[in-house]
Design an enzyme around this catalytic site. Structure first.
Site, PDB file in Angstrom:
ATOM      1  N   CYS A  13      50.698  25.344  30.013  1.00 25.87           N
ATOM      2  CA  CYS A  13      51.506  26.588  29.276  1.00 25.87           C
ATOM      3  C   CYS A  13      50.429  27.338  28.231  1.00 25.87           C
ATOM      4  CB  CYS A  13      52.416  26.052  29.407  1.00 25.87           C
ATOM      5  SG  CYS A  13      53.299  25.201  27.821  1.00 25.87           S
ATOM      6  N   ARG A  19      57.088  23.715  27.835  1.00 27.23           N
ATOM      7  CA  ARG A  19      56.588  23.855  29.077  1.00 27.23           C
ATOM      8  C   ARG A  19      55.874  22.915  29.372  1.00 27.23           C
ATOM      9  NH1 ARG A  19      56.205  29.829  29.774  1.00 27.23           N
ATOM     10  NH2 ARG A  19      54.593  29.265  27.520  1.00 27.23           N
ATOM     11  N   ASP A 134      59.141  30.950  28.248  1.00 22.13           N
ATOM     12  CA  ASP A 134      58.639  30.403  27.203  1.00 22.13           C
ATOM     13  C   ASP A 134      59.965  29.852  26.198  1.00 22.13           C
ATOM     14  OD1 ASP A 134      57.511  30.039  24.860  1.00 22.13           O
ATOM     15  OD2 ASP A 134      56.139  31.019  24.206  1.00 22.13           O
TER      16      ASP A 134
HETATM   17  P1  4NP Z   1      54.662  26.400  25.387  1.00 21.61           P
HETATM   18  O1  4NP Z   1      55.021  26.717  24.768  1.00 21.61           O
HETATM   19  O2  4NP Z   1      53.699  27.076  25.922  1.00 21.61           O
HETATM   20  O3  4NP Z   1      55.669  26.008  26.257  1.00 21.61           O
HETATM   21  O4  4NP Z   1      54.040  24.540  24.746  1.00 21.61           O
HETATM   22  C1  4NP Z   1      55.485  27.544  23.369  1.00 21.61           C
HETATM   23  C2  4NP Z   1      54.146  26.646  21.971  1.00 21.61           C
HETATM   24  C3  4NP Z   1      53.885  27.216  20.957  1.00 21.61           C
HETATM   25  C4  4NP Z   1      54.112  28.657  20.501  1.00 21.61           C
HETATM   26  C5  4NP Z   1      54.694  29.394  22.127  1.00 21.61           C
HETATM   27  C6  4NP Z   1      54.866  28.923  23.294  1.00 21.61           C
HETATM   28  N1  4NP Z   1      53.498  29.511  19.680  1.00 21.61           N
HETATM   29  O5  4NP Z   1      53.277  30.375  19.683  1.00 21.61           O
HETATM   30  O6  4NP Z   1      52.745  29.065  18.788  1.00 21.61           O
END
Ligand code: 4NP
Length: 167
Positions: A13, A19, A134
């Site tokens: 991800c 995720r 997300d």
């Molecule tokens: P992930 O979620 O891609 O599912 O781990 C996110 C975690 C951090 C961020 C965005 C999405 N961020 O902008 O820091």
């Protein structure tokens, strides 16, 4: 590579804190329950959260559902393509970034995690149904929804592997 030859899967991800850690834990759980010798790991395309634990909401939702998680965030690099057979992206941004990291020789190793959800009726290649949205800016229910999506897809993946191996 054919599904019956896959021995290592990387779940990807953006941050590797929400995720993909969920996708990793659930897929490993299903593979172990079916005694399938496929390793699972996960990473993020971004570097912001390297070394961090999974997001507290990911941990909470996993624990509510009796999964055990022990996670430190990592960033995917091109060298990961030397040791993993399949990369499962959570959304199309992750997919496009992974294709770039993979390079020409390895782009066939990149797919979408939800491709294996048997309940989806995908009618075109970039169907938004293939994305796990997300949840980072959402509430706990967004994370619970992610869990449901990855559980269905992980069940579908295991079924597809068993069928491909003919066991
Ligand atoms: P992930 O979620 O891609 O599912 O781990 C996110 C975690 C951090 C961020 C965005 C999405 N961020 O902008 O820091």
């Amino acid at each position: 590579m054919k599904l019956n030859e896959i021995r290592s899967v990387s779940v990807i991800c953006l941050g590797n804190i929400c995720r993909s850690p969920m996708g990793e834990v659930v897929l490993r759980d299903r593979l172990e329950k079916h005694d399938l010798d496929i390793e699972v790991n996960s990473g993020g395309t971004g570097s912001w959260h390297i070394g961090e634990n999974a997001n507290l909401r990911t941990i909470q939702v996993l624990e509510e559902n009796n999964y055990v998680i022990n996670h430190k965030a990592k960033q995917v690099t091109s060298s990961w393509f030397n040791r993993n057979d399949l990369f499962l992206a959570m959304d199309f941004n992750n997919y496009r970034d992974l294709i770039k990291i993979a390079g020409k020789n390895n782009s066939a190793k990149v797919d979408m995690y939800r491709r294996f959800d048997p309940e989806l009726k995908i009618i075109f290649d970039l169907d938004p149904q293939l994305e796990v949205p997300d949840p980072y800016y959402g509430n706990l229910d967004y994370f619970r929804n992610v869990l449901k999506m990855v559980e269905r897809a992980a069940d579908g993946f295991v079924k597809a592997v068993i069928s491909a191996r003919g066991v």
